[in-house]
Design a protein around this motif. Structure first.
Motif, PDB file in Angstrom:
ATOM      1  N   LEU A  24       0.818  -1.216   0.000  1.00 34.44           N
ATOM      2  CA  LEU A  24       0.000   0.000   0.000  1.00 34.44           C
ATOM      3  C   LEU A  24       0.850   1.263   0.000  1.00 34.44           C
ATOM      4  N   HIS A  25       2.147   1.114  -0.167  1.00 32.98           N
ATOM      5  CA  HIS A  25       3.024   2.286  -0.208  1.00 32.98           C
ATOM      6  C   HIS A  25       3.008   2.895  -1.607  1.00 32.98           C
ATOM      7  N   GLU A  26       1.869   3.483  -1.933  1.00 33.33           N
ATOM      8  CA  GLU A  26       1.645   4.137  -3.208  1.00 33.33           C
ATOM      9  C   GLU A  26       1.068   5.526  -2.958  1.00 33.33           C
ATOM     10  N   PRO A  27       1.187   6.431  -3.935  1.00 34.62           N
ATOM     11  CA  PRO A  27       0.666   7.802  -3.735  1.00 34.62           C
ATOM     12  C   PRO A  27      -0.800   7.839  -3.317  1.00 34.62           C
ATOM     13  N   MET A  28      -1.626   6.986  -3.925  1.00 32.04           N
ATOM     14  CA  MET A  28      -3.048   6.972  -3.594  1.00 32.04           C
ATOM     15  C   MET A  28      -3.269   6.746  -2.108  1.00 32.04           C
ATOM     16  N   TYR A  29      -2.566   5.769  -1.542  1.00 38.93           N
ATOM     17  CA  TYR A  29      -2.753   5.438  -0.132  1.00 38.93           C
ATOM     18  C   TYR A  29      -2.040   6.426   0.780  1.00 38.93           C
ATOM     19  N   PHE A  30      -0.990   7.069   0.276  1.00 35.51           N
ATOM     20  CA  PHE A  30      -0.353   8.137   1.047  1.00 35.51           C
ATOM     21  C   PHE A  30      -1.332   9.285   1.260  1.00 35.51           C
ATOM     22  N   PHE A  31      -2.020   9.696   0.193  1.00 36.98           N
ATOM     23  CA  PHE A  31      -3.023  10.755   0.329  1.00 36.98           C
ATOM     24  C   PHE A  31      -4.182  10.293   1.215  1.00 36.98           C
ATOM     25  N   LEU A  32      -4.521   9.018   1.126  1.00 35.23           N
ATOM     26  CA  LEU A  32      -5.583   8.483   1.977  1.00 35.23           C
ATOM     27  C   LEU A  32      -5.184   8.540   3.443  1.00 35.23           C
ATOM     28  N   SER A  33      -3.922   8.252   3.749  1.00 36.58           N
ATOM     29  CA  SER A  33      -3.456   8.351   5.139  1.00 36.58           C
ATOM     30  C   SER A  33      -3.478   9.803   5.615  1.00 36.58           C
ATOM     31  N   MET A  34      -3.182  10.749   4.711  1.00 39.44           N
ATOM     32  CA  MET A  34      -3.304  12.165   5.067  1.00 39.44           C
ATOM     33  C   MET A  34      -4.755  12.523   5.380  1.00 39.44           C
ATOM     34  N   LEU A  35      -5.677  11.986   4.591  1.00 41.29           N
ATOM     35  CA  LEU A  35      -7.097  12.221   4.829  1.00 41.29           C
ATOM     36  C   LEU A  35      -7.520  11.660   6.180  1.00 41.29           C
ATOM     37  N   ALA A  36      -7.039  10.457   6.506  1.00 40.74           N
ATOM     38  CA  ALA A  36      -7.365   9.842   7.795  1.00 40.74           C
ATOM     39  C   ALA A  36      -6.822  10.680   8.953  1.00 40.74           C
ATOM     40  N   MET A  37      -5.615  11.217   8.789  1.00 42.18           N
ATOM     41  CA  MET A  37      -5.026  12.041   9.842  1.00 42.18           C
ATOM     42  C   MET A  37      -5.817  13.324  10.054  1.00 42.18           C
ATOM     43  N   THR A  38      -6.232  13.971   8.964  1.00 44.90           N
ATOM     44  CA  THR A  38      -7.021  15.198   9.104  1.00 44.90           C
ATOM     45  C   THR A  38      -8.383  14.907   9.723  1.00 44.90           C
ATOM     46  N   ASP A  39      -8.968  13.747   9.414  1.00 42.51           N
ATOM     47  CA  ASP A  39     -10.247  13.377  10.026  1.00 42.51           C
ATOM     48  C   ASP A  39     -10.111  13.222  11.535  1.00 42.51           C
ATOM     49  N   ILE A  40      -9.027  12.583  11.971  1.00 42.24           N
ATOM     50  CA  ILE A  40      -8.790  12.437  13.408  1.00 42.24           C
ATOM     51  C   ILE A  40      -8.606  13.803  14.056  1.00 42.24           C
ATOM     52  N   MET A  41      -7.842  14.674  13.406  1.00 41.67           N
ATOM     53  CA  MET A  41      -7.599  16.011  13.947  1.00 41.67           C
ATOM     54  C   MET A  41      -8.885  16.820  14.016  1.00 41.67           C
ATOM     55  N   LEU A  42      -9.723  16.738  12.978  1.00 40.02           N
ATOM     56  CA  LEU A  42     -10.960  17.513  12.958  1.00 40.02           C
ATOM     57  C   LEU A  42     -11.896  17.109  14.088  1.00 40.02           C
ATOM     58  N   SER A  43     -12.126  15.808  14.238  1.00 37.48           N
ATOM     59  CA  SER A  43     -13.039  15.352  15.283  1.00 37.48           C
ATOM     60  C   SER A  43     -12.448  15.561  16.678  1.00 37.48           C
ATOM     61  N   THR A  44     -11.136  15.393  16.827  1.00 41.30           N
ATOM     62  CA  THR A  44     -10.503  15.558  18.141  1.00 41.30           C
ATOM     63  C   THR A  44     -10.432  17.026  18.542  1.00 41.30           C
ATOM     64  N   THR A  45     -10.376  17.918  17.584  1.00 38.98           N
ATOM     65  CA  THR A  45     -10.354  19.353  17.886  1.00 38.98           C
ATOM     66  C   THR A  45     -11.678  19.835  18.454  1.00 38.98           C
ATOM     67  N   THR A  46     -12.768  19.170  18.126  1.00 36.92           N
ATOM     68  CA  THR A  46     -14.098  19.679  18.470  1.00 36.92           C
ATOM     69  C   THR A  46     -14.898  18.784  19.415  1.00 36.92           C
ATOM     70  N   VAL A  47     -14.907  17.484  19.167  1.00 31.24           N
ATOM     71  CA  VAL A  47     -15.838  16.595  19.881  1.00 31.24           C
ATOM     72  C   VAL A  47     -15.525  16.471  21.373  1.00 31.24           C
ATOM     73  N   PRO A  48     -14.258  16.291  21.808  1.00 30.43           N
ATOM     74  CA  PRO A  48     -14.021  16.174  23.252  1.00 30.43           C
ATOM     75  C   PRO A  48     -14.543  17.363  24.055  1.00 30.43           C
ATOM     76  N   LYS A  49     -14.392  18.582  23.536  1.00 29.82           N
ATOM     77  CA  LYS A  49     -14.920  19.748  24.251  1.00 29.82           C
ATOM     78  C   LYS A  49     -16.439  19.709  24.294  1.00 29.82           C
ATOM     79  N   ALA A  50     -17.066  19.282  23.180  1.00 30.37           N
ATOM     80  CA  ALA A  50     -18.519  19.170  23.175  1.00 30.37           C
ATOM     81  C   ALA A  50     -18.990  18.148  24.202  1.00 30.37           C
ATOM     82  N   LEU A  51     -18.283  17.016  24.298  1.00 28.30           N
ATOM     83  CA  LEU A  51     -18.651  16.002  25.289  1.00 28.30           C
ATOM     84  C   LEU A  51     -18.444  16.518  26.716  1.00 28.30           C
ATOM     85  N   ALA A  52     -17.410  17.333  26.917  1.00 28.11           N
ATOM     86  CA  ALA A  52     -17.194  17.922  28.247  1.00 28.11           C
ATOM     87  C   ALA A  52     -18.349  18.851  28.613  1.00 28.11           C
TER      88      ALA A  52
END
Length: 322
Positions: free
Chosen positions: A57-85
């Motif tokens: 899976l070490h191909e450009p397509m999956y590299f961009f997909l891993s970037m997408l996964a990282m941004t998804d984690i950052m987006l939800s972690t930036t907002t949801v924990p405070k909302a749950l608090a």
């Protein structure tokens, strides 16, 4: 005289209300939000682990997909924990600098994720329109420059927002009718002209994202034209299946985001709690669904995830505690 009597202050903290009008349901709303957040973090983390550990899976397509996964984690972690608090602990206060930081990351991730989807569309465009030149066009130095360009563009577009907020005087209230800090929502609390904030905060990111959408649409129109020119039905099916998951993710990202932005801007008759609820769903639902879509539609990822679970099961059975 009225303005002379106003006390100008720079609030040490803001008070986030959560979802105004639905305070009685905060506890119940927290359950699906928590489950969706856990699913998003675990699903995207598993996706990143599979892409990193599996050499095929070490191909450009999956590299961009891993970037997408990282941004998804950052987006939800930036907002949801405070909302749950807020929902669980009634922790409504957020310091001013933390609020500005949250604004920065929420908007930067939004612009960055749009650019990642554009990069993924370009990857599919090259793979289908010029498959023999794929490895020559998308070399790893080129891919790294694209990734650096995505981060740099997102940072440069959103960084001025920090100064646009910090320059504002506040004189009336520090209560934010939201579960997380959002640029225009915070700017509207100021007792000064926020025309620049509205113009920059709404127009500049939207123009850039709209440009991404146009380029993605052009890429996929050319892709579909090339696909239907393929002589073999099997080749057409394979080409369409490789693009299907990406198209699903594109729709899940852009449709709710533009709907939320447009209703927030022009939907005056829509109740406020509907706006806030949609904004909360936007930061957790696409991050939750993206790894599921790619896991279901991408054979390589599906097989490698199954292999990972098989190894975990074998390890558990072989351990003394098993």
């Amino acid at each position: 005289m009225t303005q002379a009597n106003l006390t100008i202050f720079h609030p040490a903290v803001f008070v986030l209300l959560g979802i105004p009008g639905l305070e009685a349901y905060h506890t119940w709303l927290s359950i699906p939000f928590c489950l969706m957040y856990i699913t998003a973090v675990l699903g995207n983390s598993l996706l990143m682990v599979v892409i990193i550990t599996e050499r095929s899976l070490h191909e450009p397509m999956y590299f961009f997909l891993s970037m997408l996964a990282m941004t998804d984690i950052m987006l939800s972690t930036t907002t949801v924990p405070k909302a749950l608090a807020i929902f669980w602990l009634h922790s409504h206060d957020i310091v001013f600098d933390a609020c500005v930081t949250q604004v920065f990351f929420v908007h930067m991730i939004f612009v960055g994720e749009s650019a990642i989807l554009l990069a993924m569309a370009f990857d599919r465009f090259v793979a289908i329109r010029a498959p023999l030149r794929y490895t020559a066009v998308l070399t790893w130095p080129v891919v790294r420059r694209i990734a650096l360009g995505i981060v740099t563009r997102s940072f440069c577009i959103i960084f001025p927002v920090i100064f646009l907020l910090k320059r504002l005087p506040f004189c009336q209230t520090n209560i934010v009718p939201h579960s997380y800090c959002e640029h225009i929502g915070v700017a509207r609390l100021a007792c000064a002209d926020i025309t620049v904030n509205v113009w920059y905060g709404f127009s500049v990111p939207i123009v850039m994202v709209t440009l991404d959408v146009i380029l993605i649409a052009v890429s996929y129109s050319l892709i579909l034209r090339a696909v239907f020119c393929l002589p073999s039905q099997d080749a057409r099916h394979k080409a369409l299946s490789t693009c299907g998951s990406h198209l699903c993710v594109i729709l899940m990202f852009y449709v709710p985001s533009f709907f939320t932005l447009l209703t927030h801007r022009f939907g005056r008759n829509i109740p406020r709690h509907v706006h806030i609820l949609l904004a909360n769903l936007y930061v957790v639902v696409p991050p939750m669904l993206n790894p599921i879509v790619y896991g279901v539609k991408t054979k390589q990822i599906r097989e490698n995830v199954a292999h990972q679970f098989y190894e975990i099961k074998a390890w558990c059975c072989a351990s003394p505690l098993g």
